[in-house]
Design a protein around this motif. Structure first.
Motif, short mmCIF file in Angstrom:
data_model
loop_
_atom_site.label_atom_id
_atom_site.label_comp_id
_atom_site.label_asym_id
_atom_site.label_seq_id
_atom_site.Cartn_x
_atom_site.Cartn_y
_atom_site.Cartn_z
N UNK A 109 0.81 -1.23 0.00
CA UNK A 109 0.00 0.00 0.00
C UNK A 109 0.84 1.27 0.00
N UNK A 110 2.13 1.16 0.25
CA UNK A 110 2.97 2.34 0.31
C UNK A 110 2.73 3.13 1.59
N UNK A 111 2.85 4.44 1.50
CA UNK A 111 2.67 5.32 2.65
C UNK A 111 1.25 5.83 2.69
N UNK A 150 2.01 10.74 -8.63
CA UNK A 150 2.50 9.63 -9.44
C UNK A 150 4.00 9.75 -9.62
N UNK A 151 4.69 8.70 -9.26
CA UNK A 151 6.12 8.60 -9.54
C UNK A 151 6.26 7.44 -10.52
N UNK A 178 13.20 7.62 -2.77
CA UNK A 178 12.78 9.00 -2.80
C UNK A 178 11.26 9.08 -3.01
N UNK A 179 10.62 9.87 -2.16
CA UNK A 179 9.17 10.01 -2.21
C UNK A 179 8.80 11.46 -2.51
N UNK A 235 3.59 9.66 -3.30
CA UNK A 235 3.75 8.76 -4.43
C UNK A 235 4.27 7.42 -3.96
N UNK A 236 4.45 6.52 -4.91
CA UNK A 236 4.88 5.17 -4.56
C UNK A 236 6.38 5.05 -4.35
N UNK A 237 7.10 6.11 -4.62
CA UNK A 237 8.53 6.10 -4.37
C UNK A 237 9.34 5.65 -5.57
N UNK A 238 10.57 6.17 -5.64
CA UNK A 238 11.54 5.74 -6.64
C UNK A 238 12.79 5.28 -5.91
#
Lengths: 114, 115
Positions: free
Chosen positions: A41-43, B5-6, B89-90, B106-109
């Motif tokens: 689910x992420x953050x 969105x990432x 990185x978010x 975002x979902x992060x990179x």
């Protein structure tokens, strides 16, 4: 400045047990936020207090989860009857209000429900 | 509803190369925008923020980001990366004001810098 303090750093509970997570915000910060981080689910935002008053709990699961901020120096997140799907890293953040919006995060509590 | 969105889940660059991590947002007004970095087993650390004004903002450790209203983007950049920049990185936004201060991430990179 010690930053946001979260205890414990790791907690393992059995299914059905209760878990209480603690957060001490940065001194002088009047807003406290709780987030949950999982791979899937992420953050995710859970809940937010300002000057100890609950402001937004739109992200809190309706059952088993509750949060309090009894004084300006700490907040707690309580999960009753923990389930394996509650396993996550729970992050607490604090911020100043009155125009400053950046949030400063603690190291998180990793909850594992067996 | 707001969203971030990432598009790149993983990015690999060589040490010393330049870097751009992409972030696009969806919100009807101009949000408050942030980049955070997360090192293994640690919390999130703020790199930089944008509230208004100059669309190019400077952050810690020589990172900068450029806000584009027309593209609804807030890309993170660095001229020369170091192996220690390897982390996740978010990108995040906050609506602020009456809409509240909670962060939407975002979902992060995940960045890997080859030494």
């Amino acid at each position: 400045n010690a930053g946001v303090i979260q205890t414990p750093r790791h907690k393992v509970t059995g299914k059905g047990q209760e878990a209480t997570l603690w957060c001490e915000p940065i001194s002088g910060h009047s807003a406290v936020f709780w987030y949950r981080q999982t791979i899937v689910q992420g953050l995710e935002f859970l809940t937010y207090f300002r000057n100890q008053a609950p402001i937004d709990d739109s992200g809190m699961p309706k059952e088993r989860f509750s949060a309090q901020m009894p004084n300006q120096s700490h907040s707690t997140l309580k999960i009753q009857s923990t389930q394996p799907q509650d396993s996550a890293v729970y992050l607490c953040a604090s911020s100043l209000t009155g125009g400053s919006y950046e949030q400063y995060f603690g190291p998180g509590t990793r909850l594992t429900v067996l | 509803a707001q969203s971030v969105t990432q598009p790149d889940a993983r990015v690999t660059v060589s040490e010393g190369a330049s870097l751009q991590l992409r972030c696009k947002y969806s919100y009807s007004a101009t949000p408050y925008l942030f980049w955070y970095v997360q090192y293994p087993r640690q919390g999130l650390q703020l790199l930089l923020k944008y509230y208004s004004g100059d669309p190019v903002v400077q952050g810690v450790n020589s990172f900068e980001a450029e806000f584009s209203k027309s593209n609804s983007s807030f890309h993170l950049q660095k001229a020369s990366v170091h192996w220690s920049d390897s982390a996740v990185y978010f990108c995040a936004l906050s609506m602020g004001g009456n809409m509240g201060y909670k962060l939407t991430f975002g979902t992060g990179t995940s960045l890997l810098v080859d030494p």
